[in-house]
Write an enzyme that holds these catalytic residues in place. Structure first.
Site, PDB file in Angstrom:
ATOM      1  N   TYR A  17      34.616  20.034  72.302  1.00  0.00           N
ATOM      2  CA  TYR A  17      34.231  19.938  73.707  1.00  0.00           C
ATOM      3  C   TYR A  17      32.888  20.632  73.974  1.00  0.00           C
ATOM      4  O   TYR A  17      32.739  21.376  74.939  1.00  0.00           O
ATOM      5  CB  TYR A  17      35.333  20.520  74.608  1.00  0.00           C
ATOM      6  N   TYR A 145      48.962  18.122  78.960  1.00  0.00           N
ATOM      7  CA  TYR A 145      48.018  17.850  77.868  1.00  0.00           C
ATOM      8  C   TYR A 145      48.826  17.682  76.590  1.00  0.00           C
ATOM      9  O   TYR A 145      49.672  18.526  76.264  1.00  0.00           O
ATOM     10  CB  TYR A 145      47.022  18.996  77.699  1.00  0.00           C
ATOM     11  N   ASP A 246      57.162  18.349  74.141  1.00  0.00           N
ATOM     12  CA  ASP A 246      56.001  18.731  73.343  1.00  0.00           C
ATOM     13  C   ASP A 246      55.968  20.253  73.298  1.00  0.00           C
ATOM     14  O   ASP A 246      55.511  20.909  74.232  1.00  0.00           O
ATOM     15  CB  ASP A 246      54.737  18.154  73.994  1.00  0.00           C
ATOM     16  N   LYS A 275      50.909  23.703  65.562  1.00  0.00           N
ATOM     17  CA  LYS A 275      50.187  24.960  65.740  1.00  0.00           C
ATOM     18  C   LYS A 275      50.728  26.094  64.875  1.00  0.00           C
ATOM     19  O   LYS A 275      50.294  26.269  63.758  1.00  0.00           O
ATOM     20  CB  LYS A 275      50.142  25.350  67.215  1.00  0.00           C
TER      21      LYS A 275
END
Length: 422
Positions: A17, A145, A246, A275
């Site tokens: 980003y 997200y 999620d 993660k």
């Protein structure tokens, strides 16, 4: 030691980003140890981000290092098509045990986004397999997200998320308003009405609804109550819609329990993990599902689940994941999370009264300051380096998710930097 070649990095390497024509400054790392990121310029920075929430045991851990060394001497990779190996089998057994034996099948992928892609495809193929051919859409929460790949982007917030640029090209999915029910509060009337209206309008075409349970991560670091998830589960069951959690960010203890679905006492049909799965050592993710889902998939026209990444079930990643899971379960992780949470509450919650702060919130080893104005990332990170800490804000959000092994003094330095910015 100066940066090896800062001009090359600035001119040729994309960073997340970040503009390639007007990039944010980068700081070259020489090595990492425990909770410290050491720069080539000599600074030692206390890591407040766990390298995007994954390095829960700290850096350069001897047990995880040894797991990689031993596995690399056997095989670093072998195709999972037609072959299998002990690291994958052992990891599968561990994950089923850690998730309380409520799931049956495990898909070992190579990133969090891919685990979400697999979950969405599982749901769509399941509905086809049981003859629900009209169920071709997905539901999600505003403020959510779920990753940067196309399918995952299609269930991220379409209005204020990071992927609005691609809305014209993404599937037309359906979105619920962000939950208004705050933690430890009964389900709000607004949420009750929103859930009812949503499923009455779209329930017949929803293959699945995907949510980040209890904690919305990169979409806003927003917390909500488990009562919302219980109501959502009720409507999913009523309308034959699968429920996907999620837990790429919340899994492995970050939010207080080993997994958020355990705290919520709501069992999803599909669970996404990533993660912290390998303690931040390797890229690996897992998608777990119920036997109902896997059986439905096998009844579809293809007869098999139509997904298979090259690095699926990578032995090196599975070996370090096994070591990381053991390390977590053998550690006093719950006491560590509780200690971090208490210190974050004491340091950050009073800052909600500051003129520049919109809100302050803490859950588990997650501390958040929501500012009234967007944060200048370049200026803030220069201050961080000067303070000897590493924090990466985004938008109006200044937050930390430190390694579980962080001590009181190091955590205090992180929260002191956050306080000074208010």
């Amino acid at each position: 030691m100066a940066m090896t070649n800062p001009d090359f990095d600035r001119d040729h390497l994309w960073h997340p980003y970040t503009s390639i024509t007007n990039p944010l400054p980068t700081y070259e790392v020489s090595h990492c140890q425990d909770v410290y990121i050491h720069l080539t310029t000599g600074e030692a920075l206390i890591d407040g981000m766990s390298s995007w929430w994954s390095v829960i045991h700290g850096y350069n851990h001897p047990i995880l290092n040894q797991a990689l060394i031993e596995q690399s001497q056997k095989m670093s990779h072998v195709m999972f098509g037609g072959l299998t190996h002990n690291p994958a089998i052992t990891l599968g057994q561990k994950l089923l045990a850690m998730t309380q034996e409520v799931f049956d099948q495990i898909f070992l992928a190579d990133s969090g986004s891919v685990s979400v892609e697999a979950a969405l495809k599982m749901a769509l193929q399941y509905q086809q397999g049981i003859g629900q051919h009209k169920k071709t859409r997905l539901g999600a929460l505003l403020g959510g997200y779920h990753g940067d790949t196309l399918g995952a982007m299609s269930v991220c917030d379409p209005e204020n998320g990071m992927h609005t640029l691609f809305n014209e090209y993404l599937p037309n999915n359906h979105f619920l308003p962000r939950p208004t029910t705050k933690p430890n509060a009964p389900l709000s009337e607004e949420d009750k009405n929103n859930l009812q209206m949503f499923f009455e309008a779209f329930g017949d075409e929803l293959a699945a609804v995907i949510v980040e349970p209890l904690v919305q991560g990169a979409g806003g670091m927003y917390f909500y109550d488990k009562s919302y998830l219980k109501a959502l589960k009720h409507y999913c069951e009523k309308y034959g819609t699968l429920l996907i959690f999620d837990e790429i960010a919340t899994g492995f203890g970050r939010a207080g329990e080993l997994f958020a679905f355990i705290e919520a006492d709501v069992i999803p049909d599909i669970l996404c993990l990533g993660k912290a799965l390998t303690g931040g050592y390797m890229t690996l993710a897992a998608t777990l599902c119920s036997e109902k889902v896997s059986t439905g998939i096998c009844q579809s026209e293809a007869g098999v689940f139509m997904h298979g990444p090259t690095y699926m079930g990578n032995p090196l990643a599975c070996a370090v994941a096994n070591a990381s899971c053991d390390l977590l379960l053998e550690s006093p992780w719950q006491a560590q999370i509780q200690r971090i949470e208490k210190q974050l509450q004491e340091a950050l919650l009073p800052l909600a009264a500051s003129d520049n702060v919109q809100d302050a919130r803490v859950k588990g080893a997650i501390g958040v300051l929501e500012m009234k104005e967007a944060i200048d990332v370049a200026s803030f990170q220069r201050q961080c380096v000067a303070d000897g800490v590493w924090i990466r804000p985004f938008g109006k959000l200044l937050y930390i998710m430190p390694p579980y092994i962080i001590n009181h003094e190091a955590l205090e330095k992180l929260t002191d930097t956050m306080r000074r910015w208010t």
